[in-house]
Design a protein around this motif. Sequence first.
Motif, PDB file in Angstrom:
ATOM      1  N   TYR A   1       0.832  -1.199   0.154  1.00 44.95           N
ATOM      2  CA  TYR A   1       0.094   0.063  -0.016  1.00 44.95           C
ATOM      3  C   TYR A   1       0.819   1.184   0.229  1.00 44.95           C
ATOM      4  CZ  TYR A   1      -3.643  -3.029   0.854  1.00 44.95           C
ATOM      5  OH  TYR A   1      -4.582  -4.233   0.753  1.00 44.95           O
ATOM      6  N   ARG A   2       1.694   1.182   0.930  1.00 46.88           N
ATOM      7  CA  ARG A   2       2.624   2.461   1.158  1.00 46.88           C
ATOM      8  C   ARG A   2       3.180   3.021   0.026  1.00 46.88           C
ATOM      9  NH1 ARG A   2       6.716  -0.897   4.369  1.00 46.88           N
ATOM     10  NH2 ARG A   2       8.702  -0.379   3.271  1.00 46.88           N
ATOM     11  N   GLU A   3       3.777   1.825  -0.949  1.00 43.24           N
ATOM     12  CA  GLU A   3       4.529   2.202  -1.918  1.00 43.24           C
ATOM     13  C   GLU A   3       3.937   3.157  -3.129  1.00 43.24           C
ATOM     14  OE1 GLU A   3       4.246  -0.930  -0.813  1.00 43.24           O
ATOM     15  OE2 GLU A   3       5.880  -1.458  -0.120  1.00 43.24           O
ATOM     16  N   TRP A   4       2.502   2.957  -3.164  1.00 44.22           N
ATOM     17  CA  TRP A   4       1.675   3.717  -4.113  1.00 44.22           C
ATOM     18  C   TRP A   4       1.788   5.236  -4.163  1.00 44.22           C
ATOM     19  CZ3 TRP A   4       0.505   1.001  -8.242  1.00 44.22           C
ATOM     20  CH2 TRP A   4       0.458  -0.286  -8.162  1.00 44.22           C
ATOM     21  N   ARG A   5       1.990   5.750  -2.602  1.00 43.92           N
ATOM     22  CA  ARG A   5       2.193   6.999  -2.552  1.00 43.92           C
ATOM     23  C   ARG A   5       3.301   7.746  -3.559  1.00 43.92           C
ATOM     24  NH1 ARG A   5       3.003   8.941   3.401  1.00 43.92           N
ATOM     25  NH2 ARG A   5       1.834  10.791   3.007  1.00 43.92           N
ATOM     26  N   ASP A   6       4.316   6.905  -3.935  1.00 45.99           N
ATOM     27  CA  ASP A   6       5.122   7.570  -5.101  1.00 45.99           C
ATOM     28  C   ASP A   6       4.495   7.719  -6.317  1.00 45.99           C
ATOM     29  OD1 ASP A   6       7.197   7.628  -3.103  1.00 45.99           O
ATOM     30  OD2 ASP A   6       7.966   5.613  -3.552  1.00 45.99           O
ATOM     31  N   TYR A   7       3.751   6.651  -6.684  1.00 45.95           N
ATOM     32  CA  TYR A   7       2.917   6.726  -7.919  1.00 45.95           C
ATOM     33  C   TYR A   7       2.134   7.968  -7.886  1.00 45.95           C
ATOM     34  CZ  TYR A   7      -0.410   5.789 -11.241  1.00 45.95           C
ATOM     35  OH  TYR A   7      -1.124   5.451 -12.399  1.00 45.95           O
ATOM     36  N   TYR A   8       1.417   8.288  -6.881  1.00 45.04           N
ATOM     37  CA  TYR A   8       0.497   9.515  -6.745  1.00 45.04           C
ATOM     38  C   TYR A   8       1.226  10.669  -7.035  1.00 45.04           C
ATOM     39  CZ  TYR A   8      -3.466   6.368  -6.458  1.00 45.04           C
ATOM     40  OH  TYR A   8      -4.216   5.560  -6.585  1.00 45.04           O
ATOM     41  N   GLN A   9       2.556  10.615  -6.492  1.00 42.98           N
ATOM     42  CA  GLN A   9       3.519  11.853  -6.515  1.00 42.98           C
ATOM     43  C   GLN A   9       4.193  11.868  -7.834  1.00 42.98           C
ATOM     44  OE1 GLN A   9       5.637  11.570  -2.820  1.00 42.98           O
ATOM     45  NE2 GLN A   9       3.957  12.469  -1.546  1.00 42.98           N
ATOM     46  N   ASN A  10       3.979  10.975  -8.618  1.00 41.00           N
ATOM     47  CA  ASN A  10       4.606  11.037  -9.938  1.00 41.00           C
ATOM     48  C   ASN A  10       6.228  10.794  -9.875  1.00 41.00           C
ATOM     49  OD1 ASN A  10       2.453  11.444 -11.765  1.00 41.00           O
ATOM     50  ND2 ASN A  10       2.403  13.686 -10.882  1.00 41.00           N
ATOM     51  N   LYS A  11       6.467   9.964  -8.724  1.00 39.54           N
ATOM     52  CA  LYS A  11       7.785   9.633  -8.618  1.00 39.54           C
ATOM     53  C   LYS A  11       8.208   8.583  -9.448  1.00 39.54           C
ATOM     54  CE  LYS A  11       8.993  10.852  -3.925  1.00 39.54           C
ATOM     55  NZ  LYS A  11       9.712  10.234  -2.602  1.00 39.54           N
ATOM     56  N   PHE A  12       7.436   7.559  -9.441  1.00 39.51           N
ATOM     57  CA  PHE A  12       7.781   6.256 -10.066  1.00 39.51           C
ATOM     58  C   PHE A  12       6.479   5.909 -10.799  1.00 39.51           C
ATOM     59  CE2 PHE A  12      10.185   5.472  -6.109  1.00 39.51           C
ATOM     60  CZ  PHE A  12      11.486   5.978  -6.899  1.00 39.51           C
ATOM     61  N   ASP A  13       6.750   5.056 -11.935  1.00 39.73           N
ATOM     62  CA  ASP A  13       5.299   4.540 -12.629  1.00 39.73           C
ATOM     63  C   ASP A  13       5.237   3.153 -12.083  1.00 39.73           C
ATOM     64  OD1 ASP A  13       7.227   2.617 -13.629  1.00 39.73           O
ATOM     65  OD2 ASP A  13       7.482   3.544 -15.471  1.00 39.73           O
ATOM     66  N   LYS A  14       4.242   2.438 -12.433  1.00 38.67           N
ATOM     67  CA  LYS A  14       3.383   1.564 -12.038  1.00 38.67           C
ATOM     68  C   LYS A  14       4.568   0.276 -11.857  1.00 38.67           C
ATOM     69  CE  LYS A  14      -1.255   2.153 -12.696  1.00 38.67           C
ATOM     70  NZ  LYS A  14      -2.630   1.559 -13.457  1.00 38.67           N
ATOM     71  N   GLU A  15       5.400   0.021 -12.911  1.00 37.67           N
ATOM     72  CA  GLU A  15       6.261  -1.103 -12.796  1.00 37.67           C
ATOM     73  C   GLU A  15       7.355  -1.062 -11.724  1.00 37.67           C
ATOM     74  OE1 GLU A  15       8.255  -1.577 -16.835  1.00 37.67           O
ATOM     75  OE2 GLU A  15       9.393  -2.922 -15.741  1.00 37.67           O
ATOM     76  N   VAL A  16       7.805   0.339 -11.420  1.00 43.65           N
ATOM     77  CA  VAL A  16       8.865   0.322 -10.251  1.00 43.65           C
ATOM     78  C   VAL A  16       8.162   0.253  -9.127  1.00 43.65           C
ATOM     79  CG1 VAL A  16      10.210   2.221  -9.256  1.00 43.65           C
ATOM     80  CG2 VAL A  16      10.094   2.077 -11.802  1.00 43.65           C
ATOM     81  N   ILE A  17       6.821   0.578  -8.990  1.00 45.76           N
ATOM     82  CA  ILE A  17       6.215   0.507  -7.810  1.00 45.76           C
ATOM     83  C   ILE A  17       5.839  -0.941  -7.369  1.00 45.76           C
ATOM     84  CG2 ILE A  17       3.757   0.708  -6.558  1.00 45.76           C
ATOM     85  CD1 ILE A  17       5.326   3.423  -7.025  1.00 45.76           C
ATOM     86  N   VAL A  18       5.476  -1.729  -8.370  1.00 41.68           N
ATOM     87  CA  VAL A  18       5.418  -3.284  -8.049  1.00 41.68           C
ATOM     88  C   VAL A  18       6.628  -3.795  -7.787  1.00 41.68           C
ATOM     89  CG1 VAL A  18       4.787  -5.300  -9.246  1.00 41.68           C
ATOM     90  CG2 VAL A  18       3.307  -3.447  -9.662  1.00 41.68           C
ATOM     91  N   ASN A  19       7.799  -3.481  -8.362  1.00 40.40           N
ATOM     92  CA  ASN A  19       9.147  -3.905  -8.008  1.00 40.40           C
ATOM     93  C   ASN A  19       9.409  -3.450  -6.535  1.00 40.40           C
ATOM     94  OD1 ASN A  19       9.873  -5.301 -10.342  1.00 40.40           O
ATOM     95  ND2 ASN A  19      10.798  -3.378 -11.326  1.00 40.40           N
ATOM     96  N   ASN A  20       8.961  -2.443  -6.184  1.00 36.29           N
ATOM     97  CA  ASN A  20       9.370  -2.184  -4.815  1.00 36.29           C
ATOM     98  C   ASN A  20       8.701  -2.847  -3.804  1.00 36.29           C
ATOM     99  OD1 ASN A  20      11.230  -0.101  -5.308  1.00 36.29           O
ATOM    100  ND2 ASN A  20       9.748   1.690  -5.479  1.00 36.29           N
ATOM    101  N   ILE A  21       7.289  -3.184  -4.141  1.00 35.51           N
ATOM    102  CA  ILE A  21       6.561  -3.835  -3.316  1.00 35.51           C
ATOM    103  C   ILE A  21       7.150  -5.198  -3.116  1.00 35.51           C
ATOM    104  CG2 ILE A  21       4.243  -5.054  -3.149  1.00 35.51           C
ATOM    105  CD1 ILE A  21       2.896  -2.610  -4.767  1.00 35.51           C
TER     106      ILE A  21
END
Length: 301
Positions: A235-255
Amino acid sequence: MIRVLVVIGPTAVGKSQVGIQLAQQYNGEIISGDSIQVYRQLNIGSAKVSKEQQKMVVHHLIDTKDISENYHVAAFQNESRKIISELNKNAKLPIIVGGTGLYIKAALYDYQFNEEEKLDFKLESLTNEQLKFKLTNIDPQTAEIIHINNRKRLLRALQMAMSGNKRSDVLAKQAKEPIYDCLLIGLTCQRDILYQRIESRIDTMIKEGLFEEVDELYQNDHALFDYQALQAIGYREWRDYYQNKFDKEVIVNNIKLHTRQFAKRQYTWFNNQLPVKWFDINDDTFMSNIHKEVKEWLNNG
RNA sequence: GGUUCCGUAGCUCAGUUGGUAGAGCAGUGGACUGAAAAUCCACGUGUCGUUGGUUCAAUUCCGACCGGAACCA
C-alpha cells in the motif's frame, strides 16, 4: 492451562491454508495474528483470507478496524486473549495464524501493558541526543539498550519513564514465559523458493486489482497515506505513484523488494524470539508431520 | 573511417597528483514489550576491461586491442 495452537512463518509460505486445515481437523477457530488484516478496507494487498475460506472456518480479528483507526499490540493482546478464553469455554481449540511476531508473542507471553497511559509530553522537538540524555537520567538501564538513531523507541521509552512507568521496571516484573500451553508450528522453505513465491503472489495481487483497490481508497480520501494502516507493504509504495515519482512497474518492484526484506525480518524474529517447531512446505510429508506433532501435544497433559 | 568519453563490489558510481580502493543501493546476520507489513544496528578482496611498455612499484602514466556511448564525416 489453556491450549493454544499457533501457526507462524514468513509471508507467502501458506499459513492461512494450513491454519484452516488444522481448524477443521481439531475443532478449532482461527485468530488472525496479523497487524494489517484487521483493517476492513485492506484486502488484496494484505493477502486476507477469502470470504469462502472464512465460511469454512470461523476467523477472528479480521475486518475489525477502519483504516483511519490506529491499531497496536496492547489492543491485540487484549482482544486475542478474550477470544482465547471464550473459545476455551466452548471447547474450541484456539489457533493463532499470522506473521506479526510481536503481536503473537505479546498474546502468548507475560507481556504487560498499562491500561491508560496518557503519553503526551511533547517531546517531538527534541533531538535524538536530547532524548537519549533525558532517558539516561530517568531510566538509565533502558537508555543503554536503545540505539540513539532509533528515535521511535527513544520516544516511547521516555514517555513511559516520564509517566512513572519505567520500561526497565515493567520488564523486570514479567515472568517471560507463556501463559498458555502452546504449540508453535512454523512453516518455512528455502529462501530462494520463498522469494519466488513472493514474486508470483504479488503478480497475482496486481492481476486481482491491487492498484484499483488502492486507487478507490485514494480517490475517496487524499489523506489516505497519512494513516498508520497505510504503512503496510503493498500500500505505502503507491504514494510515490501519486506523487509522480515512479511508474507502476517500479512500484510493483518496490513492493516485491519490501516484501522480501520483510520476510527476512520475520525469520529473525521467529528464530530468536519464539520456540518454533519448523516444517518445510516442500517436504512431501510436512502436513502429516504437523498432524503428528499436534496430536502428540493434544494427548499430553 | 575519424575525434572524444566511458569500462572499478551483484547494480549505480566515487577515488588513487603512481605505493593494489570506498560510498549508496541490493544481499546476509542481528535487535525488538502500546506504529512491528513499523523502527533500528552490524557486515565491503573486488583478476580496478584485456595485453604490452615506462617505473623500485601501475588500477592510476603511455601504446595496442576488446566492449559501450556521443559527436564529426
